[in-house]
Structure formats: C-alpha cells, structure tokens
Scaffold this active site. Sequence first.
Site, short mmCIF file in Angstrom:
data_model
loop_
_atom_site.label_atom_id
_atom_site.label_comp_id
_atom_site.label_asym_id
_atom_site.label_seq_id
_atom_site.Cartn_x
_atom_site.Cartn_y
_atom_site.Cartn_z
N LYS A 53 0.88 -1.26 0.05
CA LYS A 53 -0.13 0.07 -0.03
C LYS A 53 0.95 1.47 -0.16
O LYS A 53 0.44 2.39 -0.52
CB LYS A 53 -0.99 -0.10 1.17
CG LYS A 53 -1.93 -1.17 1.41
CD LYS A 53 -2.87 -1.12 0.52
CE LYS A 53 -4.01 -2.07 0.90
NZ LYS A 53 -3.80 -3.36 1.14
C1 PLP Z 1 -4.63 -4.62 0.80
C2 PLP Z 1 -3.92 -5.95 0.60
C3 PLP Z 1 -4.34 -7.05 0.08
C4 PLP Z 1 -5.59 -6.88 -1.10
O1 PLP Z 1 -5.39 -5.93 -1.93
P1 PLP Z 1 -6.57 -5.50 -2.86
O2 PLP Z 1 -5.92 -4.29 -3.75
O3 PLP Z 1 -7.50 -4.83 -1.75
O4 PLP Z 1 -6.92 -6.62 -3.56
C5 PLP Z 1 -3.49 -8.19 -0.07
N1 PLP Z 1 -2.28 -8.30 0.81
C6 PLP Z 1 -2.29 -7.24 1.69
C7 PLP Z 1 -0.97 -7.32 2.47
C8 PLP Z 1 -2.81 -5.98 1.87
O5 PLP Z 1 -2.56 -5.02 2.53
#
Ligand code: PLP
Length: 459
Positions: A111
């Site tokens: 993120k």
């Molecule tokens: C947010 C997240 C996901 C999922 O990603 P999306 O874009 O919501 O499909 C997978 N793994 C981790 C560690 C995350 O923080």
Amino acid sequence: MNYVSTRNSSKSFKFKDVFIKGLADDGGLFIPKSLHKYNQSDLIEFEKLEYSELAKKIIYPFIGDFMSEPDLGKIIDKSYSVFRKKNVVDLVKIGDRSVLELFHGPTLAFKDIAMQLLGNFYDYHLKNENEKINIVVATSGDTGAAAIDAIKGKKNVNIFILHPNNRISPVQRRLMTTVGEKNVFNIAIEGNFDDCQNLVKAMFADQSFSNEIKMSGVNSINWARIIAQSVYYFYCYFLIKDKSEPINFSVPTGNFGDVYAGYLAKRIGLPVNKFIVATNQNDILHRAISNGNYYVENVLETISPSMDIQIASNFERLIYDLNDQNDKKTIDVMKRIKQIGKYEINKENLDKIHVDFVSSRMDENEVLNTIKTVYKKFDKVLDPHSAIGYGAFDKVNLKGNNIVLATAHPCKFPSAIEKAISIKAELPDKLAFILNEKENYDIIDNDLNKIKKHIKERV
Ligand SMILES: *Cc1c(COP(=O)(O)O)cnc(C)c1O
C-alpha cells in the site's frame, strides 16, 4: 485524459476531481474515457529505466493538466526516496516461481507504493488551492498505516481512519495508533471491514456532510492508487530475462485493486498472459471468477486480515467493462448486488473474464502449510497474504514465468508466522518502538450518525 463514472458515461471529469473525490457523486467509480496503448518499441525504451523514471512515463499520461511533467518527476523522486530499496521493489526467486517483494516501504505493505505518492499529490494540490480537506478512509489493516505515514504532519489536511476493532493484527494497529501527529485520528469500529467501508461510502453519498467537511478518499477505489500500482507490473516484466514463456501474475486479492492495476497494465500494452485472483476463505471473487456466482456472504476472520472482504469495490470497474462500458447496465447490476447481494455472471461474460483472469482460494490450514513448506524448502518466510499468492500456482495450472506478488512483510503478522513455523518475525529496528508506544484511538459503534458526529467535532 478525461474520465467518466461507471454509472454515468456522459459526464466528463479531469484527473484532479478523480483524485480528490475518489468516488463519483453518483456512487460509481472513475474510469478513463479511453486508453492509450504502448507498442513493442515503447516497451524497449521503458526497459532501460529505473523504477522512478518508469513511474514518470506510465503515470504522466493519466494526470493531464493536474501538474507538469517536471513537477510530477520531483514528486515521484521524493515519494520513492523513503523506500528501503533504490528501485522500490525487489524480485527474488523462491523455488520455481519469482516473488515480487512490494513491502519495502515505511509501513511494510504494498500500500505504501501508491500512498506515498498520493500524500505528496495532496500536498501539491493543497498548496495551489488554499483549502483544507479531510480524508476519511476505511482500512482492513494496511491501507490505514500507509495513508497515515503519507499524510501525518501535512498542512491543511486531516486524516480519519476507520478500522474494524480487534480484527486486524496488533502490529497493523500499532503502526496506525502510535503516530502522535495532531492531524491523525484513528477510529476502531465495532464491526468488520465491510462495515467500515460501508460507513465511508455512506458519508460520501451524504453530500451535505461530505461537502461540509470537504471530504476526500484514498481507498483502493481511488484511481490514482491504481495507476501507481500498475507501474510495478511493468517494472517486474522488465526484470524477467527470458520472455519466451508467457508471464503470469498471482495477486493476493481483497478489494480487487491491486490485480485491477495489473489488468490496466495489460490493457495499455503489457504482454501478460493471466492474472490469478488469489483469495482466502472470503472467496467471493473466486466463486465469481470460477463459476459466475458473485454472492455476498458473511465475512470470516482469517490470518490474512487485509483480504477479509466480501464486497470487492474495484470489481465494479470490471463489471463495467463486461457490460460493454454501458453505465445503465452497470447501474442495474450494482443495484441488484446491493438489494439481493447476488450477481450471476453469464457464460459469455465468464469467457471474457477468463481471457485475463483465473482464481484460487485457500483455507487457513493451507495458508499455514504453505508458509511452513516454503520455509522448510527454501528458508524464506512469507507473510500469510503472500503465501496465498504463492500457493495459488499449485492450484491453478499455468505454464511459464510465474510471478507472485508479496504484498506484506511477515513481521506484520507475527502470531500467524509463529503458529506456522514457531519463529518470531521481528520488526525492523526502526519500527520496534511501536510495541511499547502509547496508542491513541477511539472505539465507536457501527453507527453512521455517531461516526459523523465524532468526525465533525474534530475537523
Ligand atoms: C490490501 C492488501 C491486499 C489486497 O489488495 P486489494 O487491492 O484490496 O485486492 C493483499 N495483501 C495485503 C498485505 C494487503 O494489505
């Protein structure tokens, strides 16, 4: 570039609206009116670039007159200077597949890659506009920390983070609640992530509230996040030496944002064969993609909490494409999902989906076993989300260059790691202090009026 909403294709928007609003006023998601496409000679030119240079090339066409190319360049350099890897990501070999590590940013999950950029976009925008805004965001654990790190201490912006109380890992929570800056407000909701997400959506939909507080959103539906994420699919492609075999990506999926970014990369010219939508027990997307049953069920708590989602918001962008980019048809489908929690994908649309996507699902034991096997065989520790991506290639038979997106650092989920392999996954030294730091957050019922009141008192 002009944008439309998936629920109204006649009204045009600029990138600035798309970025600041996040969600369209009609409840739809923003999408470009048309896409440019790169050809083989563009790709050859991109191949030589460092991560930041490549990011400039990929992102600039999407932002139009929001900022000049040199300004974007400066912002990208600044955003990626805080990563522990010069080229932001790292590609490592684990067994017969490659693993793209996306967790080298300040809060240890993928993120950060989009969020650091967004934080600096806000800075730039607010300097030019002289207004104060309030970011309100729901998190399943990782978005919140990444957003706080990107926004903390910035002028003219507050950030309110809603996380599901007791349903994220303590390290995830502490990364958010130990940040002492005055513009950061953490709220634990008595509910699950879908409840948090619904509260944020309802606040956006209430225009008198959202206009009054100048509300802005950075959830994974924000288009700016999607374009920032599509960069690493390109970068990874160029790291693969032998491209004679088809290239497949396995993406641990919750809100369908990350994997959608890959699909966007493919649509603008990246030669990818398939994306695996890898889910945990909250498998609505696996059921939808494997046999057309998009039925909303109850959210189950798992050891991969960032994927504990039933309503995958970004899926609406794919629904729009499947329905020939027709806003009326999209509205119909979304209405049905809201009213009866069901969308049956017909055979013709399933065939369209399968051109780009396959899917998999893992239960809790399979996740623990994958972590264990990978550790025993290759001496590598995967976090539970990345393990779901890794194991997906054992469930779905795809030949070629198989790449797993590693979305979080294992130290964010120490109890799952301990359960699987009896070792302690330690935080990097720089972050270890959060374990003893005082936490700041308020616990509030899953009640729209209470949340609104709480936020209004603090803006
Ligand atoms: C947010 C997240 C996901 C999922 O990603 P999306 O874009 O919501 O499909 C997978 N793994 C981790 C560690 C995350 O923080």
